[in-house]
Each structure stands twice: as structure tokens, then as C-alpha cells.
Enzyme design. Structure first.
Site, PDB file in Angstrom:
ATOM      1  N   SER A 251     -65.781   4.617  20.301  1.00  0.00           N
ATOM      2  CA  SER A 251     -65.422   3.774  19.171  1.00  0.00           C
ATOM      3  C   SER A 251     -64.132   3.037  19.438  1.00  0.00           C
ATOM      4  O   SER A 251     -63.246   3.524  20.133  1.00  0.00           O
ATOM      5  CB  SER A 251     -65.315   4.607  17.892  1.00  0.00           C
ATOM      6  OG  SER A 251     -64.042   5.193  17.816  1.00  0.00           O
ATOM      7  N   LYS A 252     -64.078   1.825  18.881  1.00  0.00           N
ATOM      8  CA  LYS A 252     -62.883   1.009  19.045  1.00  0.00           C
ATOM      9  C   LYS A 252     -61.677   1.752  18.484  1.00  0.00           C
ATOM     10  O   LYS A 252     -60.606   1.708  19.041  1.00  0.00           O
ATOM     11  CB  LYS A 252     -63.032  -0.298  18.279  1.00  0.00           C
ATOM     12  CG  LYS A 252     -63.913  -1.316  18.959  1.00  0.00           C
ATOM     13  CD  LYS A 252     -63.747  -2.643  18.258  1.00  0.00           C
ATOM     14  CE  LYS A 252     -64.784  -3.637  18.698  1.00  0.00           C
ATOM     15  NZ  LYS A 252     -64.669  -4.922  18.040  1.00  0.00           N
ATOM     16  N   ARG A 253     -61.901   2.401  17.345  1.00  0.00           N
ATOM     17  CA  ARG A 253     -60.778   3.029  16.674  1.00  0.00           C
ATOM     18  C   ARG A 253     -60.234   4.199  17.485  1.00  0.00           C
ATOM     19  O   ARG A 253     -59.051   4.344  17.704  1.00  0.00           O
ATOM     20  CB  ARG A 253     -61.179   3.480  15.270  1.00  0.00           C
ATOM     21  CG  ARG A 253     -60.062   3.307  14.298  1.00  0.00           C
ATOM     22  CD  ARG A 253     -60.465   3.624  12.858  1.00  0.00           C
ATOM     23  NE  ARG A 253     -61.870   3.476  12.563  1.00  0.00           N
ATOM     24  CZ  ARG A 253     -62.674   4.489  12.239  1.00  0.00           C
ATOM     25  NH1 ARG A 253     -62.195   5.712  12.174  1.00  0.00           N
ATOM     26  NH2 ARG A 253     -63.942   4.275  11.974  1.00  0.00           N
ATOM     27  N   GLY A 256     -59.672   2.975  21.494  1.00  0.00           N
ATOM     28  CA  GLY A 256     -58.847   1.777  21.624  1.00  0.00           C
ATOM     29  C   GLY A 256     -58.894   1.056  22.955  1.00  0.00           C
ATOM     30  O   GLY A 256     -59.859   0.362  23.253  1.00  0.00           O
TER      31      GLY A 256
END
Ligand code: GLU
Length: 497
Positions: A251-253, A256
Site C-alpha cells: 500500500s502507498k500508505r 510509501g
């Protein structure tokens, strides 16, 4: 039939690995069959879409050299057409107005409302029990005319199933009963995602929709919209997901930088190498070969070669030395080591310039020296950054000494403190300073001191380059040349740190 595919990113963040891979597969497929590769920016979520994100996505595609055909389509420009399509379906009785105040607000609330009703119906979940489904056209028109807000929902049939033949996963079926009457248009007139995608894919005459497997549920909904419109859907091909090493979602979150394309560009990856790496995340040509030029990828690419099982992106969290996939690093090293030198140099120059290690002479008087040096040191490098970090000693007198190298190669052999300057004396009287001659001198010196060649060479390497590993020491001496080799052998800096 002309093949027309599209990459349709939502500009709500930077270009991440999964999207880049989707873009690449679309590109390869289009180029393989001589079709068109289109770009559509899905900017309908106005609150979350940003110019900066569009920039970052375009930069990422440009870096990977995935040029698109035709003009970029911005989905928000087509909102009127999306609305007109919803109204057409309404007029044909294939969609209905939902006056539920909650429905007018959000889909999530509607799902809750359905759940509540399901609970009241003793667990029977009925996606078709929206009371407005059966509202008469007259009453609907009258309430709308009176200004009552409504959403437009697709009237999904009671029985039957949606189905399509997926280019990767084969036949996909889903009972209508499992799909709610999806909202096409919100009460504020905002067209929703599935409607917008279908309208745009029709308008752009897309023949193949190639996208992540996480869109499978959407595809079923989109098939329903195509059915309602009486239009044959494009061929769908879903791509396996790219997972974290623990098989969890990337996930992007959470991950990162690890999943952002700019990370790799800024870390000194070559676009060609990273593209090659991405191509093998979920696809193979069914052969051992792993290094492919773009032209070879285009030639070999087929939907048949796409895997059904998820791919793993093998980075190690919280370990800066192994911050990204080993294979990605290996592949980048392979490119740096083997690509034609004149193709590599345009990437090395800016790297050295940025580190203030570049001199104009490298393009005239010292051209041969420069090219030989790059050719020598690239053999052990992993990224372009290595040229300015580990390679610094070749281009500057001001370089650091790795404490571990000092410990291992100098501190343990105190004799070297006088021996290495003494070796410099032997170099001083040499007329010609080439590998065979250097070898002779160093060998004689080693025998005279009754020590091992490795001890002398490793010590010299540490003084001359600051690190413990590198190309053959004879080449290093020759590359640095007589004067610089002598200066560094005499230097006491490393002994005093
Ligand atoms: N905009 C969607 C996304 O970024 C892709 C939609 C599609 O490919 O149909 O996930």
C-alpha cells in the site's frame, strides 16, 4: 479489429509500482500487436486529484519511456456525456431514480441501509429491495420536477449472472444477486466511477481493458452497464496483484517510498533495467532468459504469458541496505555492467556532475581515460549513485575511508605504514606505468618483504580508493596513474582517522 488499450490512472498520488506495471503491460500489448496505447487521466475525484500527481505520473511514464498515442483524455472533461448516458438509461427504464436521502449522499450508507433491511428480513440479503426500484415513471418525474434530490441507479435484473471471458483468468461469472443496483449518478449530478469508465472506454473505442485484478468486482458491474447499453464489452484481462514480501497488500500508505517510481529513479536505477524488472512481475515468456531490451519485450509479450498467481515485490522493510527487491538491484547491476558504454555514459555524466565530480576534460583530453575508468569501475556497481559514492576516489582527491576497510586492511598490518610509502618509491623510478610493469614491481616488493601479495594489494586499495572492494588492483594503479598512486601510497590520512 484495431487493438486499442489504455492506461487510466487516478491522479491521487505518485505513480506506484503496480500502476507502472499496468501501464507497461498495456504498452507492450499495444506495441506487440501494432495497436494504440492511450492515456486517460481519471480525475473525477476532484477533491483528491492534483496537478502534482498528474505531473508525477507523466514523469514516471516518460522515465520508463512508455510513450502514448493520441491526446491524453481527461475523464472530468466527459462528465456531461456520462450524465447523458445515465439519463438515457433512466429514460429507457434500465435505471431508476432513488430518492432515499441517504442514497443521495453516499454508497456506503446505502449498503448499510441494505444490511439493515436484510437484518429485518432475517438475514436474507436482497440487493433488489430498494423501494424506489418500482416507483412509477410518473411519480418519479413528478418528484424530480418538484426538486426532490435523487441518485440514478442501474436496475440490475433479479435473476441471471454477469459473465465475461478474462484474458488471464478465464471465464468469470457472478450472480446478479451479488451486485447491488449500483449508483451511476449521484444526486449532485456527479457521475460515478463505473459509469465514467464504461462511457469513456466506449468513446475511446477501447478493445482491451488490461488492469489490476483488484478491479474484478468493478468489471462485473461494468459488464452490467454494457448490457444495459446494449454494447458488447471490450476484452478484459486482469493482472495478478503485486504483494509485499509477507504476502500482504502493498500500500502507498504503508510502504510509501518503496512503491513509488521516483524512489528508483532517484536512487540511480536505469529506466531500462527497472522496466525489465517490472515486466517480469507477473509475466514471463516461458524461457530462462531474464534480460530483455524493450524491443525484445515488445516482441515476446502476450496475454498468455501473464501469470495468475500474485507477484511478490521483495523488499526488506527497515533494512536500508536491502531496501528494495534483490532482483531489481541485480538487474540494475547487470545493465550497468553490460550495456554498451556509450549508452551508459549519458546517465553517468549527470550523476558525476551533480556530485561535482565531473570535468570538461572528460570530453576531450581525458576522454579515453574517463571512458576506461567508467568501464573498469562499473563492473561492481549496482546503481548510478555508486559512480559518485564508491567511485568518488577516481574523480577526486577528496574521498572518504571506510572504517571497516581501514580496520581490515591497514590496522591489522602495522608494517604497511612504512611499506606502502616505500612501494611509492619503487613506483617513482618507473618509466612506464602499465599493468604488467606494475605487477612485476609489486611482486618483487612483496617477496622482498616476505609477505603476501594480498596484504600489500588490499592495503594499497584502501589507501587509493577508500574502500575494501573494487576492480583488480593492477587496473586501479594503472587507471589512477603513477602520480596519484604515489601520492596516495604516501598519504597518512587513512592511518590517522
Ligand atoms: N483509475 C483506475 C485506477 O487507477 C483504473 C481504472 C481502469 O483501469 O479501468 O485504479
Amino acid at each position: 479489429m484495431t487493438v486499442r488499450v489504455r492506461f487510466a490512472p487516478s491522479p491521487t498520488g505518485y505513480l506506484h509500482i503496480g500502476s507502472a506495471r499496468t501501464a507497461l503491460f498495456n504498452y507492450l500489448y499495444a506495441r506487440h500487436v501494432g495497436g494504440k496505447f492511450l492515456l486517460r487521466v481519471e480525475d473525477t475525484d476532484l477533491a483528491r486529484s492534483t496537478e502534482e500527481s498528474i505531473r508525477s505520473i507523466l514523469d514516471g511514464l516518460a522515465w520508463l519511456e512508455l510513450g502514448h498515442d493520441e491526446e491524453i483524455v481527461f475523464q472530468s472533461d466527459n462528465a456531461d456525456k456520462h450524465r447523458a448516458t445515465a439519463k438515457k438509461l433512466l429514460a429507457e427504464g434500465k435505471a431508476y431514480r432513488d430518492f432515499t436521502p441517504k442514497a443521495a449522499q453516499s454508497d456506503a450508507n446505502v449498503k448499510d441501509a441494505i444490511k439493515d433491511r436484510a437484518r429485518a428480513n432475517q438475514g436474507e440479503k436482497n440487493m433488489r429491495d430498494n423501494p424506489y426500484r418500482s416507483l412509477s415513471a410518473e411519480e418519479g418525474d413528478a418528484r424530480a420536477a418538484a426538486g426532490e434530490p435523487f441518485a440514478i441507479r442501474l436496475k440490475v435484473a433479479e435473476t441471471g449472472k454477469s459473465s465475461f471471458e478474462d484474458g488471464v483468468y478465464g471465464l468469470q461469472e457472478r450472480d446478479y444477486a451479488e451486485t447491488e443496483d449500483l449508483v451511476l449518478l449521484r444526486s449532485d449530478g456527479h457521475p460515478l466511477y463505473n459509469l465514467a469508465v464504461v462511457c469513456d472506454d466506449i468513446e475511446m473505442q477501447i478493445s482491451h481493458v488490461i488492469r489490476g485484478q483488484d478491479h474484478l468486482t468493478n468489471t462485473h458491474k461494468q459488464v452490467l452497464i454494457y448490457e444495459a447499453l446494449g454494447i458488447i464489452p471490450p476484452t478484459f484481462a486482469h493482472l495478478p496483484l503485486i504483494m509485499a514480501p509477507n504476502k500482504g497488500k502493498l500500500s502507498k500508505r504503508k510502504h510509501g517510498e518503496v512503491v513509488s517510481m521516483t524512489t528508483y529513479r532517484d536512487a540511480g536505477f536505469l529506466a531500462a533495467a527497472f522496466r525489465n524488472f517490472l515486466a517480469l512481475l507477473g509475466w514471463s515468456a516461458g524461457e530462462e532468459k531474464e534480460i530483455y531490451t524493450l524491443a525484445e519485450l515488445v516482441e515476446k509479450f502476450s496475454l498468455d504469458g501473464i501469470h495468475r498467481s500474485n507477484a511478490i515485490f521483495n523488499f526488506t522493510e527497515n533494512d536500508p541496505r536491502r531496501w528494495t527487491d534483490d532482483k531489481a538491484q541485480w538487474m540494475n547491476a547487470e545493465y550497468i555492467r553490460t550495456m554498451p558504454l556509450d549508452e551508459l555514459l549519458p546517465f553517468v555524466r549527470p550523476e558525476l556532475k551533480a556530485a561535482k565530480l565531473y570535468r570538461d576534460e572528460y570530453e576531450d583530453d581525458d576522454k579515453a581515460w574517463f571512458e576506461n575508468t567508467i568501464n573498469l569501475i562499473r563492473q561492481r556497481f549496482f546503481t548510478l549513485k555508486d559512480f559518485s559514492n564508491q567511485g568518488r576516489a577516481y574523480f577526486s582527491e577528496d574521498y572518504d575511508f571506510d572504517p571497516a576497510a581501514i580496520e581490515k586492511n591497514l590496522a591489522k598490518f602495522p608494517d604497511l605504514r612504512s611499506w606502502l610509502p616505500e612501494l611509492a618509491e619503487r613506483f617513482e623510478v618507473m618509466d612506464s606505468f602499465t599493468e604488467p610493469e606494475i605487477e612485476e614491481v609489486v611482486k618483487a616488493f612483496t617477496e622482498e618483504k616476505g609477505t603476501k601479495l594480498g596484504i600489500i594489494m588490499n592495503g594499497a586499495r584502501t589507501l587509493l580508493t577508500g574502500v575494501a572492494v573494487g576492480p583488480s588492483m593492477l587496473s586501479v594503479f594503472e587507471t589512477l596513474g603513477k602520480d596519484r598512486s604515489i601520492l596516495r601510497l604516501r598519504s597518512q590520512i587513512a592511518w590517522n582517522v
